[in-house]
Design a protein around this motif. Structure first.
Motif: not given
Length: 77
Positions: A64-77
């Motif tokens: 991930a290069q951006t905070p948005d890319e990283l945020k999209a990958l965060m587990p939701t559980k």
């Protein structure tokens, strides 16, 4: 403008990934710890699927290069 430290953000994301993985492992850890006949092999197979899933997620988080890319990958559980 707020500057986000991606190294620290990735460390936080990886902690969340590890916690989500541990939560998914819980039901299978019990079967393995108790060595319940007929469930150990199935539990280990399920654990391997979880490991593979989170290994792929780890690779994506590292890339991930951006905070948005990283945020999209965060587990939701």
């Amino acid at each position: 403008m707020i500057q986000i430290n991606m190294t620290k953000a990735k460390a936080i994301a990886h902690d969340a990934r590890r916690a989500a993985r541990a939560k998914e492992f819980e039901p299978f850890d019990n079967a393995i710890a108790k060595q319940i006949p007929g469930q150990v092999d199935g539990a280990e197979a399920e654990r391997q699927e979880i490991r593979d899933k989170y290994a792929a997620l780890q690779t994506q988080m590292d890339a991930a290069q951006t905070p948005d890319e990283l945020k999209a990958l965060m587990p939701t559980k």
